[in-house]
Scaffold this active site. Structure first.
Site: not given
Length: 108
Positions: A63, A75
């Site tokens: 998260e 990411y």
């Protein structure tokens, strides 16, 4: 599992992971400000993913705050995919993006 990367004798970055069966999640990934933009986060993730693969992990989750543009960009660049959202996940009321990474993909 946890790794610390050093620059000289100074801690520069940290990765902490938790595994449950064939899945794992990133608990925290951080690089001290003076060591950013030196691929330390990428190196930590590569090491973590290599270890997870040897342990039979197929999917890695995390998260990240929707407000953390730099982390989200990193990411996504590394091949993570957006797979969900957690509303008001953080104490400041911001949402979290849920991302996943397929450790079995040959096209990574």
């Amino acid at each position: 599992m946890a790794w610390i990367v050093l620059e000289g004798e100074s801690p520069a970055g940290l990765l902490m992971l938790r595994q449950g069966a064939d899945e794992a999640e990133i608990l925290t990934l951080g690089v001290r400000p003076q060591y950013r933009r030196k691929n330390l986060a990428s190196r930590l993730l590569e090491t973590g993913c290599a270890t997870l693969e040897t342990r039979g992990v197929t999917t890695l989750f995390l998260e990240v705050s929707v407000r953390n543009d730099a982390a989200v960009a990193l990411y996504l660049k590394l091949g993570f995919a957006l797979c969900g959202r957690r509303k008001a996940y953080y104490p400041d009321g911001s949402d979290a993006s849920v991302l996943s990474y397929d450790l079995t993909s040959v096209t990574r």
